[in-house]
Design a protein around this motif. Structure first.
Motif, short mmCIF file in Angstrom:
data_model
loop_
_atom_site.label_atom_id
_atom_site.label_comp_id
_atom_site.label_asym_id
_atom_site.label_seq_id
_atom_site.Cartn_x
_atom_site.Cartn_y
_atom_site.Cartn_z
N PHE B 5 0.84 -1.21 0.00
CA PHE B 5 0.00 0.00 0.00
C PHE B 5 0.88 1.26 0.00
O PHE B 5 0.64 2.21 -0.76
CB PHE B 5 -0.92 -0.06 1.23
N GLN B 6 1.94 1.22 0.84
CA GLN B 6 2.87 2.36 0.91
C GLN B 6 3.57 2.57 -0.44
O GLN B 6 3.72 3.69 -0.91
CB GLN B 6 3.92 2.11 1.98
N THR B 7 3.96 1.45 -1.04
CA THR B 7 4.64 1.53 -2.33
C THR B 7 3.71 2.17 -3.38
O THR B 7 4.12 3.01 -4.17
CB THR B 7 5.04 0.11 -2.80
N GLU B 8 2.44 1.72 -3.35
CA GLU B 8 1.47 2.25 -4.32
C GLU B 8 1.25 3.75 -4.13
O GLU B 8 1.17 4.49 -5.10
CB GLU B 8 0.14 1.50 -4.19
N LEU B 9 1.18 4.15 -2.85
CA LEU B 9 1.02 5.58 -2.56
C LEU B 9 2.21 6.37 -3.08
O LEU B 9 2.06 7.44 -3.68
CB LEU B 9 0.88 5.80 -1.05
N TYR B 10 3.40 5.82 -2.84
CA TYR B 10 4.62 6.47 -3.30
C TYR B 10 4.59 6.63 -4.83
O TYR B 10 4.92 7.70 -5.37
CB TYR B 10 5.85 5.65 -2.86
N LYS B 11 4.14 5.57 -5.49
CA LYS B 11 4.09 5.61 -6.96
C LYS B 11 3.10 6.68 -7.45
O LYS B 11 3.36 7.40 -8.40
CB LYS B 11 3.70 4.23 -7.51
N ILE B 12 1.95 6.75 -6.77
CA ILE B 12 0.93 7.74 -7.18
C ILE B 12 1.49 9.15 -7.03
O ILE B 12 1.38 9.98 -7.94
CB ILE B 12 -0.35 7.58 -6.32
N PHE B 13 2.08 9.43 -5.87
CA PHE B 13 2.50 10.81 -5.62
C PHE B 13 3.86 11.17 -6.22
O PHE B 13 4.31 12.30 -6.11
CB PHE B 13 2.45 11.11 -4.11
N LEU B 119 -6.84 0.80 -2.20
CA LEU B 119 -6.71 1.66 -1.02
C LEU B 119 -5.86 2.89 -1.32
O LEU B 119 -6.17 4.01 -0.89
CB LEU B 119 -6.10 0.89 0.15
N ALA B 120 -4.82 2.69 -2.11
CA ALA B 120 -3.95 3.82 -2.49
C ALA B 120 -4.74 4.82 -3.33
O ALA B 120 -4.64 6.05 -3.11
CB ALA B 120 -2.74 3.30 -3.25
N ALA B 121 -5.56 4.30 -4.26
CA ALA B 121 -6.39 5.18 -5.10
C ALA B 121 -7.40 5.93 -4.23
O ALA B 121 -7.69 7.11 -4.46
CB ALA B 121 -7.12 4.36 -6.16
N THR B 122 -7.90 5.24 -3.19
CA THR B 122 -8.87 5.87 -2.28
C THR B 122 -8.21 6.99 -1.48
O THR B 122 -8.80 8.06 -1.29
CB THR B 122 -9.47 4.81 -1.31
N VAL B 123 -6.99 6.75 -1.04
CA VAL B 123 -6.27 7.79 -0.28
C VAL B 123 -6.07 9.03 -1.15
O VAL B 123 -6.28 10.17 -0.71
CB VAL B 123 -4.92 7.25 0.25
N TYR B 124 -5.70 8.79 -2.42
CA TYR B 124 -5.54 9.91 -3.36
C TYR B 124 -6.87 10.69 -3.47
O TYR B 124 -6.90 11.92 -3.40
CB TYR B 124 -5.11 9.37 -4.73
N THR B 125 -7.96 9.94 -3.60
CA THR B 125 -9.29 10.56 -3.72
C THR B 125 -9.61 11.40 -2.48
O THR B 125 -10.07 12.54 -2.59
CB THR B 125 -10.36 9.45 -3.87
N VAL B 130 -9.86 16.60 0.64
CA VAL B 130 -9.36 17.43 1.74
C VAL B 130 -8.87 18.76 1.17
O VAL B 130 -9.13 19.83 1.72
CB VAL B 130 -8.23 16.70 2.52
N TRP B 131 -8.21 18.68 0.03
CA TRP B 131 -7.71 19.88 -0.64
C TRP B 131 -8.89 20.79 -1.05
O TRP B 131 -8.85 22.00 -0.88
CB TRP B 131 -6.87 19.49 -1.86
N VAL B 132 -9.95 20.15 -1.56
CA VAL B 132 -11.16 20.91 -1.92
C VAL B 132 -11.72 21.58 -0.67
O VAL B 132 -12.08 22.77 -0.70
CB VAL B 132 -12.24 19.98 -2.56
N ALA B 133 -11.76 20.85 0.43
CA ALA B 133 -12.32 21.39 1.68
C ALA B 133 -11.50 22.58 2.17
O ALA B 133 -12.05 23.61 2.57
CB ALA B 133 -12.37 20.30 2.74
N VAL B 134 -10.17 22.42 2.10
CA VAL B 134 -9.30 23.51 2.57
C VAL B 134 -9.54 24.77 1.75
O VAL B 134 -9.75 25.87 2.28
CB VAL B 134 -7.81 23.08 2.49
N LEU B 135 -9.55 24.59 0.42
CA LEU B 135 -9.69 25.77 -0.44
C LEU B 135 -11.12 26.32 -0.45
O LEU B 135 -11.33 27.52 -0.31
CB LEU B 135 -9.29 25.41 -1.88
N ALA B 136 -12.08 25.41 -0.64
CA ALA B 136 -13.46 25.87 -0.82
C ALA B 136 -14.10 26.33 0.48
O ALA B 136 -14.85 27.30 0.49
CB ALA B 136 -14.31 24.76 -1.44
N PHE B 175 -19.83 12.50 2.92
CA PHE B 175 -20.65 11.87 1.88
C PHE B 175 -19.94 11.96 0.52
O PHE B 175 -19.94 10.99 -0.26
CB PHE B 175 -22.02 12.56 1.81
N ALA B 176 -19.35 13.13 0.26
CA ALA B 176 -18.63 13.30 -1.01
C ALA B 176 -17.49 12.30 -1.12
O ALA B 176 -17.21 11.78 -2.21
CB ALA B 176 -18.09 14.72 -1.11
N ALA B 177 -16.87 11.99 0.02
CA ALA B 177 -15.78 10.99 0.03
C ALA B 177 -16.33 9.63 -0.44
O ALA B 177 -15.68 8.94 -1.24
CB ALA B 177 -15.20 10.87 1.42
#
Lengths: 235, 291
Positions: B5-13, B119-125, B130-136, B175-177
């Motif tokens: 899972f950690q490896t996948e997250l690393y690859k995504i980011f 799970l890695a794709a879900t974390v990205y989502t 969270v980024w939308v929440a911070v900005l919006a 809910f959006a999550a």
């Protein structure tokens, strides 16, 4: 000769009734002026209270409001930390603005009972053609010189009804409770604006009829009278 | 599985493509905020035109809470497309690079492998949200201040007290999550069937666009299938912003008008996630991996 006598009688009748009507109109003007004089004891006030908006298509909470008034017709309503919704034209939900009309014809229209109190019904017609108010019907509690109810028809904003209950500030002619009733127009927003694509619930004809009536109720808890308010407050 | 899972997250980011979504969201929200900051009164007058004929509405209509609602209305239609960029690339991207077979040589079961990727794709989502929440939400609150929320629905208007709003946003983002995870699950499922990224990404976008059109059109034929489309339920976050009233037509603080609808939509979305991920596991386990 007989015809002349009849004509004389008719002329006499009209003269007498005309004088009576004139006399009654004058009586009502005097009564309205007395009410005005009582209200003019108040130069300004700041009142606190709670406002409830009851319009079928608006869901709004009860909110604390602060009302500012200054002679002759400055009126401002501010909701404490929030948005206030008031019917247009009814911003001055007080009697002073109605009574503030200087040139009017006051005609008697009998008596009526409002909230268990017998009142004189007075039709107030502004003589100024430019006045937004077309006709005001006042229900005046003569012994206390209080306006218990007023129905006003305006050029721009339809017909309104203001009903007042008095308590602690009767001596100043200031109500403890004001109920402002008015007609509303149909409300419907395009889906493209709301971005909501669900079909709204269909209402029964009875509900649709109810939807055309709105009410704003202000329950005053305290008044601070004649302590002075700067004009800047109303800008 | 956690290491995977950690490896996948690393690859995504590590991929620049990942940050396109964050940049796009930043640009979109900034544009809306700038527009409302400059011409908010005009916008409010346009939206309120119907009500302004009868009522005088005083107060800060264009406030941080309102702006966030406007942003979410506009953005939650487009965020799925940005999620598809990553989720639909999870398996097909590996196949395209020829690393999928190599990865499967590790001593990890196929189910664990696929779940770690999902799970890695879900974390990205979730991070995107969270980024939308911070900005919006938070930046709008800072820029526009706060006040009651005055929202216009199709046949009525709702005023929500300032103190009764924040928890609604927490619920709406939760809910959006769920809704966005459904999109991620769809993209992830479709990524099994191709050996290049473009196909599943475009397929995911197409499914979302077609289903959204079907969900929004009021045609009797489509009305029958609407309840089964996940896109119909994705917009149910708005239910958090409708309040119950008592017999005197006063709003009741802390209530939701249709909690049943919210629960039903959550369950439908959850069922879709389980179905897509389950199908992904099933297909992947049966798959003859050649690339």
């Amino acid at each position: 000769m007989k015809m002349m006598k009849q004509l004389y009688k008719i002329i006499c009748f009209f003269l007498v009734t005309g004088v009576t009507v004139q006399a009654k109109a004058q009586d009502m003007t005097a009564l309205v002026n007395k009410v005005k004089a009582k209200m003019e004891m108040v130069n300004d006030y700041v009142a606190e209270g709670k406002m409830k908006t009851d319009v079928a298509f608006i869901k709004a909470p009860v909110g604390k409001v602060k009302v500012f008034y200054k002679k002759p017709d400055h009126f401002k309503l501010k909701r404490d930390n929030g948005i206030s919704i008031l019917p247009k034209g009814g911003v001055s939900v007080n009697m002073s603005s109605l009574i503030a009309i200087n040139s009017f014809v006051a005609l008697s229209a009998g008596e009526a009972i409002v909230d268990g109190v017998t009142t004189k019904v007075v039709k107030l017609l502004p003589t100024n053609d430019n006045s937004d108010i077309v006709l005001t019907t006042l229900y005046i509690d003569e012994p206390h010189l209080l306006v218990r109810k007023a129905i006003t028809t305006t050029k721009e904003n339809g017909t309104y009804e203001i009903q007042m209950s008095y308590g602690h500030y009767t001596s100043y002619g200031l109500p403890d409770k004001v109920v402002f009733s008015f007609n509303t127009k149909d409300y419907k927003m395009p889906k493209g604006v709301t971005l909501e694509f669900d079909d709204p619930e269909k209402l029964s004809p009875a509900q649709q009829l109810k939807n055309k009536k709105g009410k704003v109720e202000i329950l005053y808890s305290s008044y601070v009278i004649n302590k002075g308010i700067p004009d800047s407050m109303f800008r | 599985m956690f290491t995977l899972f950690q490896t996948e997250l690393y690859k995504i980011f590590r991929r620049p493509r990942t940050y396109i979504a964050f940049a796009a969201i930043t640009a979109l929200i900034t544009i809306v905020q700038l527009g409302l900051k400059m011409d908010g009164k005009e916008y409010a007058a346009f939206v309120m035109a119907d009500l302004n004929n009868t009522f005088q509405i005083d107060g800060k209509i264009i406030n941080g809470y309102f702006v966030c609602y406007v942003v979410l209305q506009l953005l939650l239609v487009h965020v799925p497309l940005l999620i598809a960029l990553i989720a639909a690339d999870m398996i097909s991207g590996e196949a395209n690079m020829g690393t999928l077979r190599l990865l499967l040589t590790k001593p990890v079961g196929r189910t664990e492998f696929i779940l770690a990727k999902f799970l890695a794709a879900t974390v990205y989502t979730l991070l995107l949200l969270v980024w939308v929440a911070v900005l919006a939400l938070f930046v709008s609150m800072w820029l526009f201040g706060t006040d009651d929320m005055f929202l216009l629905k199709n046949s009525y208007a709702v005023q929500i007290e300032r103190v009764d709003i924040f928890w609604r946003y927490a619920g709406a983002f939760g809910f959006a999550a769920l809704a966005m995870t459904t999109v991620a699950a769809l993209g992830f499922f479709l990524s099994q069937f191709a050996e290049n990224s473009i196909g599943p990404i475009v397929a995911t976008m197409s499914v979302i666009i077609v289903c959204t059109i079907l969900s929004t059109m009021s045609i009797p034929l489509f009305n029958k299938i609407k309840p089964y489309l996940f896109t119909t339920h994705m917009v149910a976050w708005k239910e958090f912003f409708d309040v119950k009233v008592n017999d005197s037509n006063e709003t009741i603080r802390g209530t939701i008008q249709n909690p049943d609808k919210l629960i039903r939509s959550s369950l439908v979305l959850f069922f879709h996630i389980v179905a897509f991920v389950g199908a992904s596991v099933y297909v992947f386990k049966k798959k003859d991996v050649l690339s």
